[in-house]
Design an enzyme around this catalytic site. Structure first.
Site, PDB file in Angstrom:
ATOM      1  N   SER A 707       0.957  -1.116   0.109  1.00 42.98           N
ATOM      2  CA  SER A 707      -0.146   0.005  -0.034  1.00 42.98           C
ATOM      3  C   SER A 707       0.736   1.386  -0.060  1.00 42.98           C
ATOM      4  O   SER A 707       0.256   2.340  -0.092  1.00 42.98           O
ATOM      5  CB  SER A 707      -0.808   0.055   1.012  1.00 42.98           C
ATOM      6  OG  SER A 707      -0.371   0.257   2.493  1.00 42.98           O
ATOM      7  N   LYS A 750      -6.253   4.351   8.812  1.00 43.95           N
ATOM      8  CA  LYS A 750      -5.137   5.247   8.263  1.00 43.95           C
ATOM      9  C   LYS A 750      -5.694   6.549   8.457  1.00 43.95           C
ATOM     10  O   LYS A 750      -5.070   7.525   8.619  1.00 43.95           O
ATOM     11  CB  LYS A 750      -4.949   5.006   6.896  1.00 43.95           C
ATOM     12  CG  LYS A 750      -4.021   3.612   6.640  1.00 43.95           C
ATOM     13  CD  LYS A 750      -3.947   3.217   5.219  1.00 43.95           C
ATOM     14  CE  LYS A 750      -2.960   1.838   5.234  1.00 43.95           C
ATOM     15  NZ  LYS A 750      -3.106   1.255   3.807  1.00 43.95           N
TER      16      LYS A 750
END
Ligand SMILES: Nc1ncnc2c1ncn2[C@@H]1O[C@H](COP(=O)(O)OP(=O)(O)OP(=O)(O)O)[C@@H](O)[C@H]1O
Ligand SMILES: [Mg+2]
Length: 810
Positions: A707, A750
Site C-alpha cells: 500500500s 489510516k
C-alpha cells in the site's frame, strides 16, 4: 556408539537342523584361494574386533562347523536385506572381513554361538558352487597394521583427533564400560582404532559397510570422524536435555518434600489439624461441593483410596491436593444474575465514553443471551490497537451483568497444558488456567477474558494450545470440557467468554470462525479529549493518591488546551494508554508543587508542558520532513493502529541501480521497483548515470505490504522533478505497472492516523471511496479527500502541478 557390543546377535534363535559332525566329512576339498562364507543379517564385522555371533541357518551352521574342523578362516559378508533367508551372491555386499572362529558353543535349544575375531578385509572375486554353504574365491585387502602411518602428519592428526572424540563420546554415555576407554586409549595403530570405533558406532549397517569398503586409511579416518562427531553432538544435546529434566524434576520433588516436612512440623506443634480430621474435612467438602453424580462417585472412590494410603506418603499428599481441587471448583448450577439490559446500558455508558456502535453490539449480544440462556451464542472478540479499551470493556461487561471478571493472558502460551493442565502423574501437576480462573471466580457464571488471542503460540512439541482453546470456546464441546488434571468433565457452558486481539490475521482460522468480531479502530483527538476529561484525569488523581487523603490536592487541573497539546504533541497512538501515562506524570508534578508552594490551585497550561514532559515529541514532524523534494508521507496500517511513514528518495551518481534501505519486506521492495519503473516512464528519463536510493526511516512500524506504492511513486516523481510534496498531504494505495491505483485496507485506521499527525489532505484509491462511511465524522470534516484512479492523479494533488506541464518542464 553402540552399547550392545556384547550382544551382537546376528541370527534369530530359530532351531536349526541338527548338524551331525558326520555330515561334513564327505565335503570336497576347497581350492587354496577359496573362503568359506557366512552371510550376516545385522552385523558388520571389522578387522581387529572380537564379536559374538549367533548362527541359525543350516548353511551357516555347516559353514561354521567346516571352518572349525579344517581350521580355516571364515569370511563374513553383510546381507543387503536382513529379512532374506535364502541368500544368493547378488543379495550380499562383496566386501567383508575374514575372521577366525575362536570359540564354538552349541547352546541349549539348539542354538549355535561363535566368538569370532575379525582379521582382515577381503573382496569377493567369484562365487563357487558345489558346497553345502557359500564359498567364494577372494582377494585379501592388505591392511596397514603397524604404526608406520603415524609418521605421516595427516594420519597422525586424524588419529589423535579420533582418540579425543572417542573418549568424549564415552564420557557422554551414561553406562559405557570403563575398560573400553582404557582399551581405546591403548590402541597405537590408526587403522585398528578406526575399525574399533567404526564397530562401536551406533549407525546404520550401510554406513558401517561403507566404512569397511573404504580401503584408503586417510579417507576412512575422515569418515569415522565425521560420523563420530555427529553422534557426539547428539549425545551432548541429549545429555543436556536429560539434565534439564532432572533439574525440573528435582525442584518439584524438593518443593514436595518441604511441604511434607512443614506439615509434619505443624502436626508436632499442634498447629495443623490431625490427619484424621483432614480427611474428614475433605469428605465434607466433597459432599458439599454439589458435584454431579459421576464426579461425586469418582471423588468418593479417591477419598477411600486416600484413607487406605494414609497421608504421609507422597502419593497420599498428591491425592489430597487433587481432592481439594475437586471440591473447591464451583460445581453448582446457580442461575446467575438476570441480565437487565437497561442497567447494563447505564453501566457501559458510565465506564466508557463514546464507542456507541460497539456498546450497541454488546447490548445486543447480552439481549440474545438473556432471551436464550442455553443457546449457543458466538463469543465476542474485541480487535483493535493497544489502549483502546478492549480489556476494560470486558470488565465493564462483567460489572453490567453482575458477574465476576477473570482474565487469562494468552500471549506466548505455547503449551497445551497451560490451558488444559497436566496429568496427575506429573509431580507438581496442576489444572490448566481455565479451571484455575473458574476456581478464583468461585462461580460458573463468570466473564472469562482471553487476552491477546492473536499472540497464542503455535502448536509444537507440547501440543497445540489453539486446539485446546477451541474446545474451551466451542459451545458444542465446552459443556464437557476435560482438564487433564481433573480428569472429569466440567461444564463451561455458563461461562461468558470474551477474547481480545490486536490483529485479526494471526488468529487461527477455526477460532476466528466461532467469534463475533468487534473492531475498535482507535479514537480521534476530540474523543481522546473527552475520555481524558471524564475518566483519565480523575483516575490518575486517584492512582497517584491526590484525591482522597489531602483534599487540597484536588486543586490540580489541566486545561483543555493542555490536554490537547499532550494528545497532539506528546503521544501518537490510536488508544489512550500513553495519554493516561503522560497525564499521570503531569499530575505528579503538580502535586509536588502544591505541596512545596502551598498553593491551593494549580492549572496546567500548554506552555507549562515542556518543563514537565520535556520537548514536544511529534510536533510538525510532517512539515519538517517534507520540506525537501523527494519525500512523501505514506499511511500504514499496523497492529497498533494506523500510522504515518515517510518515504525518502534521493539520487546519487551511479549506474541505474535501485538501492532500498530501512528493512523493507519483500512486497514493499517489489512495489518500490514498480514505482521506479513507472516514475521513469512518467518523467521519460532513463537514469543511466545515477542510482536511486529509497529509504523508509526506521520506526516501530513494520514495513511491508503493497500500500506504499503511491507514496513511493510520488516521492520519486518529486525527486526527479525537484518539486516538493505538499507538506500536509498523506497518501496510500497500491500501484499497477500500468499506472492504475488499486484499493487497500485499513482506511479507517489510516485516516485517524493522518488526523493525529496534523495532515489536511488524504489521497486514497478511488475504489476505497465507499469505506469513508466507517470513518468518524470528525475525521471526515477535518480532512480533504482526493480519490485516485491513476498515478497521475496523485501527482496533480500532492505536487500541486498538472502532470502534463511537469513532463514538459522536465
Ligand atoms: N472509551 C473509553 N472511555 C474511557 N476510558 C477508556 C476508553 N477507552 C479506553 N479507556 C481506558 O484506557 C485504558 C486502556 O484500555 P485497555 O487496557 O482496556 O486497553 P486494551 O484495548 O485492552 O489494550 P491492549 O491491547 O494493550 O491490552 C484503560 O484504563 C481504559 O479504561
Ligand atoms: Mg488489554
Amino acid at each position: 556408539m553402540n552399547q550392545k557390543v556384547l550382544s551382537n546377535e546376528d541370527e534369530p534363535r530359530q532351531a536349526a537342523a541338527p548338524a551331525q559332525s558326520g555330515m561334513v566329512t564327505s565335503i570336497k576339498p576347497l581350492p587354496h584361494d577359496a573362503m568359506i562364507l557366512i552371510p550376516m543379517r545385522n552385523t558388520v564385522l571389522f578387522p581387529g574386533v572380537i564379536s559374538p555371533i549367533t548362527v541359525g541357518r543350516v548353511a551357516s551352521v555347516a559353514a561354521a562347523q567346516e571352518a572349525v574342523r579344517s581350521e580355516r578362516k571364515v569370511g563374513f559378508l553383510l546381507q543387503k536385506d536382513p529379512q532374506k533367508n535364502d541368500v544368493k551372491p547378488e543379495d550380499l555386499y562383496w566386501v567383508g572381513t575374514a575372521g577366525q572362529v575362536v570359540r564354538y558353543i552349541t547352546g541349549a535349544e539348539g542354538t549355535h554361538h561363535l566368538v569370532v575375531q575379525g582379521q582382515s578385509r577381503f573382496r569377493v572375486l567369484e562365487f563357487l558352487e558345489g558346497w553345502p554353504f557359500m564359498v567364494a574365491r577372494v582377494q585379501m585387502v592388505e591392511a596397514p597394521e603397524g604404526v608406520e602411518e603415524l609418521k605421516q602428519p595427516e594420519i597422525e592428526a586424524r588419529f589423535l583427533q579420533l582418540k579425543e572424540q572417542a573418549s568424549e563420546a564415552l564420557s557422554l554415555l551414561p553406562n559405557a564400560p570403563e575398560e573400553l576407554g582404557v582399551v581405546l586409549h591403548g590402541v597405537s595403530s590408526p587403522a585398528l582404532l578406526a575399525d574399533m570405533v567404526a564397530n562401536l558406532l551406533d549407525v546404520k549397517n550401510e554406513d558401517k559397510q561403507d566404512l569397511l569398503e573404504t580401503f584408503d586409511l586417510k579417507r576412512r579416518l575422515d569418515k569415522v570422524l565425521e560420523l563420530l562427531s555427529e553422534r557426539v553432538g547428539v549425545l551432548r544435546i541429549s545429555k543436556e536435555i536429560g539434565e534439564k529434566t532432572k533439574k525440573q524434576f528435582d525442584e518439584r520433588q524438593r518443593e514436595h518434600v518441604l511441604r511434607e516436612q512443614m506439615r509434619q512440623i505443624q502436626k508436632e506443634l499442634g498447629e495443623g489439624e490431625e490427619g484424621e480430621g483432614e480427611i474428614e474435612e475433605l469428605r465434607k467438602a466433597v459432599a458439599g461441593a454439589g458435584m454431579p453424580e459421576d464426579v461425586l462417585k469418582h471423588a468418593t472412590k479417591e477419598l477411600k483410596r486416600l484413607e487406605r494410603m494414609g497421608e504421609g506418603s507422597a502419593e497420599g499428599s498428591m491425592l489430597r491436593t487433587y481432592l481439594e481441587w475437586l471440591s473447591e471448583i464451583p460445581w453448582k448450577d446457580e442461575p446467575g444474575k438476570e441480565i437487565n439490559i437497561q442497567e447494563a446500558r447505564k453501566i457501559l455508558d458510565e465506564d466508557h465514553f463514546g464507542l456507541e456502535k460497539i456498546k450497541k453490539r454488546i447490548l445486543e449480544h447480552l439481549a440474545v443471551r438473556k432471551l436464550n440462556p442455553h443457546g449457543k451464542s458466538p463469543i465476542l472478540c474485541f480487535v483493535g490497537p493497544p489502549g483502546v479499551g478492549k480489556t476494560s470493556l470486558g470488565q465493564s461487561i462483567a460489572r453490567a451483568t453482575g458477574r465476576k471478571f477473570q482474565r487469562i493472558a494468552l500471549g506466548g502460551v505455547h503449551d497445551e497444558a497451560e490451558i488444559r493442565g497436566h496429568r496427575r502423574t506429573y509431580i507438581g501437576a496442576l489444572p490448566g488456567n481455565v479451571i484455575q480462573a473458574i476456581r478464583r471466580a468461585e462461580s460458573k457464571n463468570t466473564v472469562l477474558m482471553f487476552d491477546e488471542i492473536d499472540k497464542l503460540g503455535q502448536g509444537g512439541f507440547h501440543g497445540d494450545p489453539s486446539s485446546a482453546l477451541l474446545e474451551v470456546l466451542d459451545p458444542e464441546q465446552n459443556s464437557r470440557f476435560r482438564d487433564n488434571y481433573l480428569a472429569v468433565d466440567y461444564d463451561l457452558s455458563k461461562v461468558m467468554f470474551i477474547t481480545t486481539a490486536n490483529m485479526l490475521d494471526t488468529i487461527p482460522g477455526p477460532l476466528r470462525d466461532r467469534m463475533e468480531i468487534i473492531q475498535l479502530p482507535g479514537y480521534t483527538e476530540e474523543e481522546k479529549l473527552e475520555i481524558a476529561k471524564r475518566y483519565l484525569v480523575d483516575r490518575q488523581l486517584e492512582a497517584n493518591g491526590l484525591k482522597s487523603e489531602d483534599r487540597k490536592l484536588e486543586g490540580a487541573a489541566i486545561t483543555d488546551e493542555a490536554l490537547r497539546t499532550i494528545i497532539r504533541d506528546y503521544t501518537r497512538e490510536a488508544g489512550v494508554r500513553n495519554l493516561e501515562r503522560e497525564i499521570g506524570s503531569v499530575l505528579r508534578h503538580v502535586a509536588m508543587r502544591i505541596a512545596e508552594e502551598g498553593a491551593m490551585k494549580i492549572e496546567v497550561k500548554p506552555e507549562d508542558l515542556p518543563a514537565i514532559l520535556g520537548p514536544r515529541r511529534f510536533e510538525n514532524e510532517v512539515a519538517q520532513r517534507t520540506a525537501v523534494a523527494g519525500v512523501a508521507t505514506g499511511l500504514a496500517w499496523t497492529s497498533v493502529g494506523g500510522d504515518i511513514l515517510f518515504i525518502e528518495a534521493s539520487k546519487v551518481p551511479g549506474s541505474g541501480k535501485l538501492i532500498l534501505t530501512g528493512q523493507l519486506g519483500d512486497v514493499m521492495k517489489e512495489s518500490a521497483q514498480a514505482a521506479l519503473t513507472l516514475a521513469k516512464t512518467f518523467m521519460n528519463e532513463t537514469l543511466e548515470k545515477v542510482d536511486i536510493h529509497v529509504h523508509v526511516p526506521a520506526g516501530a512500524t513494520p514495513k511491508d505490504g503493497p500500500s506504499a506504492g503511491v507514496a513511493m511513486f510520488t516521492a520519486l516523481v518529486s525527486l526527479l522533478s525537484g518539486k516538493p510534496v505538499r507538506h500536509d498531504a498523506a497518501m496510500t494505495g497500491e500501484i499497477s505497472l500500468r499506472g492504475l491505483v488499486l484499493p487497500i485496507g485499513g482506511v479507517k485506521e489510516k485516516t485517524l492516523a493522518a488526523l493525529r499527525a496534523g495532515i489536511r489532505m488524504v489521497l486514497l484509491p478511488k475504489r476505497n471511496e465507499k469505506d469513508l462511511e466507517d470513518v468518524p465524522k470528525e475525521a471526515r470534516e477535518k480532512l480533504e479527500f482526493v480519490f485516485l484512479e491513476q498515478v497521475e492523479d496523485a501527482v496533480r494533488a500532492a505536487l500541486g502541478v498538472d502532470p502534463v506541464e511537469l513532463r514538459k518542464a522536465a
